[in-house]
Design a protein around this motif. Structure first.
Motif, PDB file in Angstrom:
ATOM      1  N   GLU A  22       0.672  -1.125  -0.002  1.00  0.00           N
ATOM      2  CA  GLU A  22      -0.225   0.496   0.121  1.00  0.00           C
ATOM      3  C   GLU A  22       1.511   1.641  -0.220  1.00  0.00           C
ATOM      4  N   GLY A  23       1.017   2.093  -0.745  1.00  0.00           N
ATOM      5  CA  GLY A  23       1.222   3.611  -1.065  1.00  0.00           C
ATOM      6  C   GLY A  23       2.608   3.174  -1.486  1.00  0.00           C
ATOM      7  N   VAL A  24       3.404   2.168  -2.946  1.00  0.00           N
ATOM      8  CA  VAL A  24       4.076   2.191  -2.750  1.00  0.00           C
ATOM      9  C   VAL A  24       4.027   1.017  -3.951  1.00  0.00           C
ATOM     10  N   SER A  25       5.069   1.394  -4.886  1.00  0.00           N
ATOM     11  CA  SER A  25       4.868   0.751  -6.396  1.00  0.00           C
ATOM     12  C   SER A  25       6.185  -0.225  -6.277  1.00  0.00           C
ATOM     13  N   GLU A  26       5.866  -1.272  -6.618  1.00  0.00           N
ATOM     14  CA  GLU A  26       7.562  -2.358  -7.118  1.00  0.00           C
ATOM     15  C   GLU A  26       7.759  -2.238  -8.445  1.00  0.00           C
ATOM     16  N   ILE A  27       9.179  -2.039  -7.914  1.00  0.00           N
ATOM     17  CA  ILE A  27       9.770  -1.798  -8.983  1.00  0.00           C
ATOM     18  C   ILE A  27      11.275  -2.111  -9.411  1.00  0.00           C
ATOM     19  N   ASN A  28      12.058  -2.560 -10.927  1.00  0.00           N
ATOM     20  CA  ASN A  28      12.993  -3.307 -10.989  1.00  0.00           C
ATOM     21  C   ASN A  28      14.633  -2.356 -10.386  1.00  0.00           C
ATOM     22  N   PRO A  29      14.739  -3.475  -9.502  1.00  0.00           N
ATOM     23  CA  PRO A  29      16.196  -3.521  -8.514  1.00  0.00           C
ATOM     24  C   PRO A  29      17.051  -3.262  -9.779  1.00  0.00           C
ATOM     25  N   GLY A  30      16.872  -3.585 -11.397  1.00  0.00           N
ATOM     26  CA  GLY A  30      18.235  -2.573 -12.264  1.00  0.00           C
ATOM     27  C   GLY A  30      17.936  -1.375 -12.359  1.00  0.00           C
ATOM     28  N   GLU A  31      17.434  -1.330 -12.195  1.00  0.00           N
ATOM     29  CA  GLU A  31      16.902   0.505 -12.575  1.00  0.00           C
ATOM     30  C   GLU A  31      18.152   1.651 -11.149  1.00  0.00           C
ATOM     31  N   LEU A  32      17.999   0.555 -10.254  1.00  0.00           N
ATOM     32  CA  LEU A  32      18.969   1.690  -9.034  1.00  0.00           C
ATOM     33  C   LEU A  32      20.046   1.126  -9.386  1.00  0.00           C
ATOM     34  N   GLY A  33      20.905   0.421 -10.722  1.00  0.00           N
ATOM     35  CA  GLY A  33      22.150  -0.498 -10.455  1.00  0.00           C
ATOM     36  C   GLY A  33      22.274  -1.788  -9.665  1.00  0.00           C
TER      37      GLY A  33
END
Length: 188
Positions: A22-33
């Motif tokens: 809730e209140g977050v969206s899951e992102i690909n860890p690769g986008e953070l390096g």
């Protein structure tokens, strides 16, 4: 405005899956390096965010590669095996080996050995325990001697088996003393 990133990781052998967010969206860890496996990343969207994760403990996956060198002599077979374990998911602190024949003593050498003991004499099972868990790979050297009846003019060669492994790949090298000639009778 509220912003931020939450990155979650665990020790080797633990896998996380998102159950509720809730209140977050899951992102690909690769986008953070982050290139390593086992990470989850979330973009924070509001101050009252919540993430519920499920953990799963993974069993180690072990593969073994064995080079078995056998020297046939009059009345005796000397064996030396080089075992290379490949370990995935989680660390391992012990290995099980089965001697080529029952009542065969194994001499095991390698790094970080705590204890080597025969656990089932009737099956030729040996347990190799380490001081600490090992990850990725581990090497052992195993030696043994088997008495052979020279009047039979036959040598039966059996493999050293690694137990509780997903797969075992093996290679066999057979050598003789200068006074003996050896020919394969049957190849499995």
């Amino acid at each position: 405005k509220h912003s931020g990133v939450l990155v979650v990781s665990g020790e080797r052998g633990v896998r996380f899956t998102t159950v509720k967010r809730e209140g977050v969206s899951e992102i690909n860890p690769g986008e953070l390096g982050i290139a390593q496996a086992g990470y989850l990343a979330f973009q924070l969207l509001r101050p009252d965010w919540a993430v519920v994760l499920k953990t799963e403990v993974l069993a180690p996956v072990i593969r073994a590669e064995v080079v078995q060198r056998v020297e046939a002599m009059e009345g005796m077979v000397l064996g030396k095996c080089f075992v290379e374990y490949r370990i995935d998911n989680a660390g391992v602190k012990s290995f099980l080996l089965q001697a080529p024949q029952t009542n065969t003593a194994l001499v095991v050498s390698g790094k970080n050995l705590a204890r080597v003991q025969e656990v089932a004499r009737s099956n030729g099972l040996w347990k190799v325990e380490l001081n600490n868990k090992v990850e990725n790979s581990y090497s052992l050297e195993v030696s043994y001697q088997i008495q052979n009846d020279p009047t039979k003019q036959e040598v039966r060669i059996l493999p050293l088996r690694t137990l509780e492994t997903e797969a075992q790949k093996g290679y066999l090298v057979v050598m003789t003393s200068p006074r003996l000639q050896i020919k394969p009778k049957a190849v499995p």
